[in-house]
Design a protein around this motif. Structure first.
Motif, PDB file in Angstrom:
ATOM      1  N   LEU A  53       0.820  -1.207   0.000  1.00 10.11           N
ATOM      2  CA  LEU A  53       0.000   0.000   0.000  1.00 10.11           C
ATOM      3  C   LEU A  53       0.858   1.264   0.000  1.00 10.11           C
ATOM      4  CD1 LEU A  53      -2.705  -1.156   2.544  1.00 10.11           C
ATOM      5  CD2 LEU A  53      -3.122  -0.560   0.154  1.00 10.11           C
ATOM      6  N   ILE A  54       1.894   1.261   0.827  1.00  7.70           N
ATOM      7  CA  ILE A  54       2.797   2.418   0.901  1.00  7.70           C
ATOM      8  C   ILE A  54       3.477   2.635  -0.453  1.00  7.70           C
ATOM      9  CG2 ILE A  54       4.882   3.334   2.001  1.00  7.70           C
ATOM     10  CD1 ILE A  54       2.691   3.222   4.048  1.00  7.70           C
ATOM     11  N   ASP A  55       3.950   1.554  -1.059  1.00  5.92           N
ATOM     12  CA  ASP A  55       4.609   1.684  -2.364  1.00  5.92           C
ATOM     13  C   ASP A  55       3.629   2.110  -3.450  1.00  5.92           C
ATOM     14  OD1 ASP A  55       7.063   1.116  -1.289  1.00  5.92           O
ATOM     15  OD2 ASP A  55       7.021  -1.007  -1.859  1.00  5.92           O
ATOM     16  N   LEU A  56       2.398   1.645  -3.369  1.00  9.55           N
ATOM     17  CA  LEU A  56       1.389   2.079  -4.334  1.00  9.55           C
ATOM     18  C   LEU A  56       1.116   3.571  -4.192  1.00  9.55           C
ATOM     19  CD1 LEU A  56      -0.636   1.272  -6.548  1.00  9.55           C
ATOM     20  CD2 LEU A  56      -2.303   0.961  -4.722  1.00  9.55           C
ATOM     21  N   MET A  57       1.025   4.047  -2.943  1.00  8.60           N
ATOM     22  CA  MET A  57       0.841   5.488  -2.716  1.00  8.60           C
ATOM     23  C   MET A  57       1.953   6.277  -3.406  1.00  8.60           C
ATOM     24  SD  MET A  57      -0.180   5.420   1.344  1.00  8.60           S
ATOM     25  CE  MET A  57       0.574   6.997   1.619  1.00  8.60           C
ATOM     26  N   GLY A  58       3.195   5.826  -3.214  1.00  6.62           N
ATOM     27  CA  GLY A  58       4.325   6.513  -3.826  1.00  6.62           C
ATOM     28  C   GLY A  58       4.312   6.449  -5.339  1.00  6.62           C
ATOM     29  N   ALA A  59       3.942   5.289  -5.867  1.00  5.31           N
ATOM     30  CA  ALA A  59       3.897   5.139  -7.326  1.00  5.31           C
ATOM     31  C   ALA A  59       2.873   6.082  -7.936  1.00  5.31           C
ATOM     32  CB  ALA A  59       3.574   3.691  -7.692  1.00  5.31           C
ATOM     33  N   ILE A  60       1.712   6.159  -7.320  1.00  5.65           N
ATOM     34  CA  ILE A  60       0.670   7.036  -7.858  1.00  5.65           C
ATOM     35  C   ILE A  60       1.063   8.498  -7.681  1.00  5.65           C
ATOM     36  CG2 ILE A  60      -1.724   7.792  -7.608  1.00  5.65           C
ATOM     37  CD1 ILE A  60      -2.367   4.879  -6.809  1.00  5.65           C
ATOM     38  N   PHE A  61       1.541   8.839  -6.480  1.00  4.82           N
ATOM     39  CA  PHE A  61       1.885  10.235  -6.214  1.00  4.82           C
ATOM     40  C   PHE A  61       3.058  10.695  -7.076  1.00  4.82           C
ATOM     41  CE2 PHE A  61       3.334  13.943  -3.952  1.00  4.82           C
ATOM     42  CZ  PHE A  61       2.176  14.512  -3.485  1.00  4.82           C
ATOM     43  N   ASP A  62       4.158   9.944  -7.021  1.00  3.43           N
ATOM     44  CA  ASP A  62       5.366  10.346  -7.756  1.00  3.43           C
ATOM     45  C   ASP A  62       5.262  10.087  -9.257  1.00  3.43           C
ATOM     46  OD1 ASP A  62       6.487  11.085  -5.331  1.00  3.43           O
ATOM     47  OD2 ASP A  62       7.709   9.287  -5.147  1.00  3.43           O
ATOM     48  N   GLY A  63       4.574   9.018  -9.647  1.00  6.05           N
ATOM     49  CA  GLY A  63       4.551   8.635 -11.050  1.00  6.05           C
ATOM     50  C   GLY A  63       3.378   9.139 -11.855  1.00  6.05           C
ATOM     51  N   PHE A  64       2.267   9.465 -11.172  1.00  8.84           N
ATOM     52  CA  PHE A  64       1.068   9.860 -11.905  1.00  8.84           C
ATOM     53  C   PHE A  64       0.592  11.280 -11.598  1.00  8.84           C
ATOM     54  CE2 PHE A  64       1.076   5.337 -12.153  1.00  8.84           C
ATOM     55  CZ  PHE A  64       0.478   5.021 -13.351  1.00  8.84           C
ATOM     56  N   ILE A  65       0.781  11.737 -10.361  1.00 11.18           N
ATOM     57  CA  ILE A  65       0.279  13.061  -9.977  1.00 11.18           C
ATOM     58  C   ILE A  65       1.335  14.136 -10.149  1.00 11.18           C
ATOM     59  CG2 ILE A  65      -0.593  14.451  -8.054  1.00 11.18           C
ATOM     60  CD1 ILE A  65      -1.876  11.855  -6.943  1.00 11.18           C
ATOM     61  N   PHE A  86      -5.678  11.119  -6.525  1.00 11.18           N
ATOM     62  CA  PHE A  86      -5.616  11.514  -5.109  1.00 11.18           C
ATOM     63  C   PHE A  86      -6.530  10.634  -4.260  1.00 11.18           C
ATOM     64  CE2 PHE A  86      -3.742  15.626  -6.489  1.00 11.18           C
ATOM     65  CZ  PHE A  86      -2.665  15.656  -5.608  1.00 11.18           C
ATOM     66  N   ASN A  87      -7.686  10.242  -4.796  1.00 10.30           N
ATOM     67  CA  ASN A  87      -8.575   9.330  -4.064  1.00 10.30           C
ATOM     68  C   ASN A  87      -7.918   7.963  -3.860  1.00 10.30           C
ATOM     69  OD1 ASN A  87     -10.550  11.274  -3.854  1.00 10.30           O
ATOM     70  ND2 ASN A  87     -11.832  10.450  -5.483  1.00 10.30           N
ATOM     71  N   ALA A  88      -7.176   7.498  -4.849  1.00 10.13           N
ATOM     72  CA  ALA A  88      -6.475   6.219  -4.718  1.00 10.13           C
ATOM     73  C   ALA A  88      -5.391   6.310  -3.642  1.00 10.13           C
ATOM     74  CB  ALA A  88      -5.867   5.797  -6.060  1.00 10.13           C
ATOM     75  N   VAL A  89      -4.652   7.413  -3.619  1.00  8.57           N
ATOM     76  CA  VAL A  89      -3.633   7.614  -2.585  1.00  8.57           C
ATOM     77  C   VAL A  89      -4.295   7.658  -1.207  1.00  8.57           C
ATOM     78  CG1 VAL A  89      -1.911   9.226  -1.668  1.00  8.57           C
ATOM     79  CG2 VAL A  89      -1.982   8.750  -4.115  1.00  8.57           C
ATOM     80  N   TYR A 102      -0.948   7.544   6.521  1.00  4.11           N
ATOM     81  CA  TYR A 102      -1.082   8.989   6.697  1.00  4.11           C
ATOM     82  C   TYR A 102       0.231   9.615   7.156  1.00  4.11           C
ATOM     83  CZ  TYR A 102      -6.115   8.313   6.220  1.00  4.11           C
ATOM     84  OH  TYR A 102      -7.357   7.991   5.757  1.00  4.11           O
ATOM     85  N   THR A 103       0.971   8.897   8.007  1.00  3.95           N
ATOM     86  CA  THR A 103       2.256   9.409   8.501  1.00  3.95           C
ATOM     87  C   THR A 103       3.241   9.573   7.353  1.00  3.95           C
ATOM     88  OG1 THR A 103       1.905   8.380  10.654  1.00  3.95           O
ATOM     89  CG2 THR A 103       4.176   8.964  10.087  1.00  3.95           C
ATOM     90  N   ILE A 104       3.358   8.545   6.516  1.00  3.36           N
ATOM     91  CA  ILE A 104       4.261   8.613   5.352  1.00  3.36           C
ATOM     92  C   ILE A 104       3.827   9.736   4.413  1.00  3.36           C
ATOM     93  CG2 ILE A 104       4.957   7.388   3.243  1.00  3.36           C
ATOM     94  CD1 ILE A 104       6.424   6.258   5.519  1.00  3.36           C
ATOM     95  N   LEU A 105       2.538   9.836   4.146  1.00  7.16           N
ATOM     96  CA  LEU A 105       2.018  10.867   3.251  1.00  7.16           C
ATOM     97  C   LEU A 105       2.299  12.257   3.804  1.00  7.16           C
ATOM     98  CD1 LEU A 105       0.525  11.260   0.594  1.00  7.16           C
ATOM     99  CD2 LEU A 105      -1.620  11.046   1.841  1.00  7.16           C
TER     100      LEU A 105
END
Length: 118
Positions: A53-65, A86-89, A102-105
């Motif tokens: 989940l953490i890696d997916l958040m990063g992939a979407i944030f860094d790679g798509f947003i 953003f909803n996926a993150v 939430y802490t990582i984000l």
């Protein structure tokens, strides 16, 4: 097409909400490798159960947003796809245990703010 991207993001949100890590163990590393972004899970030692989940958040944030380093437009370049990304993150952050997502984000957002603040 952003229609396909939006459909994929909706499906991803549904998968996260249906079971989080169970569906993402194999998919998250593949996404990271494909879009060539660093895994966010590398920044914490106690994240193994939430790693996908953490890696997916990063992939979407860094790679798509976020905009690419070359100055090109981000993959999610319109209102609908950015909202869904953003909803996926947010869904992935919520699915993490103990508020770890939430802490990582929050840490990532603080870094972004520090880099652009005067």
């Amino acid at each position: 097409s952003t229609g396909v991207l939006c459909g994929c993001l909706k499906l991803l949100i549904s998968l996260i909400e249906a079971g989080g890590n169970n569906f993402l163990v194999e998919g998250s590393p593949h996404i990271l490798n494909t879009i060539n972004v660093s895994p966010w899970s590398d920044e914490g030692a106690k994240l193994m159960e939430d790693k996908p989940l953490i890696d997916l958040m990063g992939a979407i944030f860094d790679g798509f947003i976020s905009s690419s380093k070359s100055g090109a437009s981000p993959v999610c370049c319109d209102v609908d796809s950015r909202r869904l990304a953003f909803n996926a993150v947010a869904s992935a952050a919520k699915a993490c245990g103990g508020g770890r997502g939430y802490t990582i984000l929050a840490k990532k957002i603080n870094v972004i703010i520090a880099n652009v603040a005067p």
